[in-house]
Design a protein around this motif. Structure first.
Motif, PDB file in Angstrom:
ATOM      1  N   ILE A 175       0.851  -1.205   0.000  1.00  0.00           N
ATOM      2  CA  ILE A 175       0.000   0.000   0.000  1.00  0.00           C
ATOM      3  C   ILE A 175       0.885   1.253   0.000  1.00  0.00           C
ATOM      4  CG2 ILE A 175      -1.771   1.317   1.240  1.00  0.00           C
ATOM      5  CD1 ILE A 175      -2.940  -1.288   2.228  1.00  0.00           C
ATOM      6  N   ASP A 176       2.019   1.178   0.667  1.00  0.00           N
ATOM      7  CA  ASP A 176       2.958   2.316   0.625  1.00  0.00           C
ATOM      8  C   ASP A 176       3.351   2.608  -0.832  1.00  0.00           C
ATOM      9  OD1 ASP A 176       4.705   4.317   1.551  1.00  0.00           O
ATOM     10  OD2 ASP A 176       6.373   2.908   1.753  1.00  0.00           O
ATOM     11  N   ALA A 177       3.688   1.541  -1.569  1.00  0.00           N
ATOM     12  CA  ALA A 177       4.103   1.719  -2.973  1.00  0.00           C
ATOM     13  C   ALA A 177       2.974   2.316  -3.813  1.00  0.00           C
ATOM     14  CB  ALA A 177       4.552   0.380  -3.561  1.00  0.00           C
TER      15      ALA A 177
ATOM     16  N   VAL B 263      -0.776  12.548   2.016  1.00  0.00           N
ATOM     17  CA  VAL B 263      -0.824  11.294   2.783  1.00  0.00           C
ATOM     18  C   VAL B 263       0.478  11.134   3.570  1.00  0.00           C
ATOM     19  CG1 VAL B 263      -1.009   8.780   2.698  1.00  0.00           C
ATOM     20  CG2 VAL B 263      -2.346  10.162   1.105  1.00  0.00           C
ATOM     21  N   HIS B 264       1.610  11.272   2.879  1.00  0.00           N
ATOM     22  CA  HIS B 264       2.895  11.099   3.564  1.00  0.00           C
ATOM     23  C   HIS B 264       3.140  12.195   4.597  1.00  0.00           C
ATOM     24  CE1 HIS B 264       3.831   7.847   0.862  1.00  0.00           C
ATOM     25  NE2 HIS B 264       4.922   7.592   1.564  1.00  0.00           N
ATOM     26  N   GLY B 265       2.728  13.416   4.261  1.00  0.00           N
ATOM     27  CA  GLY B 265       2.906  14.515   5.212  1.00  0.00           C
ATOM     28  C   GLY B 265       2.200  14.230   6.526  1.00  0.00           C
TER      29      GLY B 265
ATOM     30  N   THR C  51       0.581   4.140  -2.740  1.00  0.00           N
ATOM     31  CA  THR C  51       0.445   5.537  -2.304  1.00  0.00           C
ATOM     32  C   THR C  51       1.503   6.408  -2.987  1.00  0.00           C
ATOM     33  OG1 THR C  51      -0.328   4.716  -0.170  1.00  0.00           O
ATOM     34  CG2 THR C  51       0.262   7.041  -0.271  1.00  0.00           C
ATOM     35  N   HIS C  52       2.737   5.899  -3.102  1.00  0.00           N
ATOM     36  CA  HIS C  52       3.793   6.664  -3.790  1.00  0.00           C
ATOM     37  C   HIS C  52       3.366   6.992  -5.224  1.00  0.00           C
ATOM     38  CE1 HIS C  52       6.921   4.634  -0.981  1.00  0.00           C
ATOM     39  NE2 HIS C  52       6.384   5.694  -0.417  1.00  0.00           N
ATOM     40  N   ALA C  53       2.825   5.969  -5.908  1.00  0.00           N
ATOM     41  CA  ALA C  53       2.461   6.166  -7.318  1.00  0.00           C
ATOM     42  C   ALA C  53       1.330   7.187  -7.435  1.00  0.00           C
ATOM     43  CB  ALA C  53       2.055   4.828  -7.940  1.00  0.00           C
TER      44      ALA C  53
ATOM     45  N   PRO D 156       3.716   1.393  11.825  1.00  0.00           N
ATOM     46  CA  PRO D 156       4.580   1.210  10.656  1.00  0.00           C
ATOM     47  C   PRO D 156       4.160   2.138   9.510  1.00  0.00           C
ATOM     48  CG  PRO D 156       3.891  -0.913  11.526  1.00  0.00           C
ATOM     49  CD  PRO D 156       3.112   0.139  12.283  1.00  0.00           C
ATOM     50  N   HIS D 157       5.149   2.601   8.757  1.00  0.00           N
ATOM     51  CA  HIS D 157       4.931   3.637   7.736  1.00  0.00           C
ATOM     52  C   HIS D 157       3.798   3.292   6.753  1.00  0.00           C
ATOM     53  CE1 HIS D 157       5.838   6.635   4.744  1.00  0.00           C
ATOM     54  NE2 HIS D 157       5.988   5.699   3.839  1.00  0.00           N
ATOM     55  N   GLY D 158       3.838   2.090   6.201  1.00  0.00           N
ATOM     56  CA  GLY D 158       2.823   1.726   5.203  1.00  0.00           C
ATOM     57  C   GLY D 158       1.431   1.689   5.805  1.00  0.00           C
TER      58      GLY D 158
ATOM     59  N   SER E 152       0.253   3.507   8.442  1.00  0.00           N
ATOM     60  CA  SER E 152      -0.330   4.835   8.675  1.00  0.00           C
ATOM     61  C   SER E 152      -0.721   5.479   7.338  1.00  0.00           C
ATOM     62  CB  SER E 152       0.602   5.740   9.493  1.00  0.00           C
ATOM     63  OG  SER E 152       1.911   5.725   9.011  1.00  0.00           O
ATOM     64  N   ASN E 153       0.025   5.193   6.267  1.00  0.00           N
ATOM     65  CA  ASN E 153      -0.407   5.661   4.942  1.00  0.00           C
ATOM     66  C   ASN E 153      -1.756   5.063   4.574  1.00  0.00           C
ATOM     67  OD1 ASN E 153       1.846   7.180   4.372  1.00  0.00           O
ATOM     68  ND2 ASN E 153       2.851   5.603   3.159  1.00  0.00           N
ATOM     69  N   ALA E 154      -1.877   3.746   4.793  1.00  0.00           N
ATOM     70  CA  ALA E 154      -3.115   3.051   4.416  1.00  0.00           C
ATOM     71  C   ALA E 154      -4.305   3.608   5.192  1.00  0.00           C
ATOM     72  CB  ALA E 154      -2.963   1.551   4.670  1.00  0.00           C
TER      73      ALA E 154
END
Ligand SMILES: [Fe+2]
Length: 386
Positions: A192-194, A261-263, A196-198, A275-277, A279-281
């Motif tokens: 999901i992190d990936a 999202v990342h901010g 989100t990056h895209a 974990p980072h992914g 909290s993004n999700a």
């Protein structure tokens, strides 16, 4: 308007790319590598596989395996000393995002001295430290192809974003076979992190035709394969697509930046150790809903690239399908709410204004198609509890 694109000098991509590591080192003229990794990679035997490959080519590699998840200033200190005192000429960074982020920071600090805070954004670190050869073992962070590292200052829980060509690995070995034994939770969170990056790179105000091409290609690979890799970790086709997609998403956001999202995710991670992914999700559906009105066409493109909207769908239909898909994905991949994760509601509500300030200070919300006010960020945080 032109866009500057920064990439590793060498990328080796595909099954068994790892086996090329002696050739990569030879091509770079490096003979004294230090492997920076974590205990899990040692336990899984990945560190010794690389050591054996190097030994077969008359090269020796020492190992520093004390990196930790969400690396801190203190956690990298021993690595800095080892790298500085060992006369190494390169670093092989092996693992998920945390060992690679640690290695990038160690490569700069061992070479130039100082403390991590000295290198924090808005300073741009374009000096070349010890060259890093990145070997990712998750399909997610994209750290192998980004000019960023994030190190937490444990004295105030600040996630310090550090930026510049100095943090770009000189080489990336992208070998999906290293992800075949990833546990289900990590597959989901990093995947999901990936994604989100895209998405964030594509809707970013800093997007360019180059980053767009990488972001759309990444979404095409990631969206149809994330569930498959989650449900069957041995599905090699899905793992290969996820790995390539994650690297392309990394190229996209390294050159177009991430956004809201990342901010908003970094302060949750720092304060509550999510974990980072993950909290993004938690944030992705709400932030997407907030942002769509400012860039409906771009989000519709995302839905189409992900294969969840038809080319003939209207922009509004595609946006609705995107929101539904992001919610469905979280439920199928069992992404917990902050409450289910065990975060104390009162503590979270109390911290929201501080987290909103930290989010704005990181600069990432300024790349969002809809730039939020302080209060709007607080309201998005609050929406995670309804
Ligand atoms: Fe990320």
């Amino acid at each position: 308007m032109s866009a500057q694109i920064i990439l590793p000098r060498v990328m080796q991509v595909g099954a068994d790319a790892t086996k090329e590591i002696p050739n990569i080192l030879a091509g770079l003229g490096c003979t004294r590598p230090l492997i920076i990794t974590d205990k899990m990679m040692v336990q899984l035997g990945y560190a010794s596989i690389i050591q054996t490959l190097l030994n077969d080519n008359e090269l020796n590699a020492d190992v520093f395996d004390d990196t930790i998840p969400e690396p801190t200033v203190a956690s990298i200190q021993a690595g800095v000393e080892k790298a500085r005192d060992g006369n190494y000429d390169c670093i092989i960074a092996l693992g998920g995002g945390s060992p690679i982020d640690s290695a990038k920071a160690i490569g700069i600090l061992a070479h130039f001295g100082g403390t991590m805070r000295d290198y924090k954004f808005p300073r741009v670190v374009n000096e070349a430290g010890l060259p890093v050869i990145a070997v990712p073992t998750t399909a997610g962070t994209g750290s192998e192809v980004t000019r960023f590292t994030i190190i937490t200052d444990e004295t105030n829980d600040e996630k310090m974003l550090c930026v510049g060509i100095g943090f770009m690995p000189i080489a990336a070995l992208v070998d999906y076979k290293l992800t075949l034994s990833l546990p289900q939770r990590i597959t989901a969170d990093t995947g999901i992190d990936a994604l989100t990056h895209a998405i964030e790179a594509y809707v970013s105000r800093k997007a360019s035709p180059y980053s767009d091409s990488q972001a759309l290609a990444a979404m095409k690979l990631l969206a149809p394969n994330l569930r498959k890799a989650y449900h069957n970790g041995k599905d090699e086709q899905a793992r290969e697509a996820m790995m390539l997609g994650a690297t392309m998403a990394g190229v996209a956001f390294s050159n177009a930046s991430v956004a809201l999202v990342h901010g908003m995710s970094r302060p949750i991670g720092a304060a509550f150790h999510v974990p980072h992914g993950l909290s993004n999700a938690m944030l992705l559906p709400s932030v997407t809903e907030f942002s769509i009105p400012a860039a409906p066409d771009r989000y519709a493109d995302c839905a189409k690239a992900m294969g969840i909207a038809k080319e003939t769908d209207s922009v509004d239909q595609a946006n609705q399908k995107l929101l539904q898909e992001l919610r469905d994905l979280n439920s199928e991949l069992q992404v917990p709410t902050p409450e289910q994760f065990g975060i104390n509601r009162e503590h979270f509500l109390e911290l929201m204004p501080t987290m909103a300030q930290q989010a704005l200070a990181s600069g990432s919300p300024g790349n969002n198609p809809r730039i939020p006010s302080d209060n709007e960020i607080v309201e998005i945080y609050r929406s995670l509890w309804t």
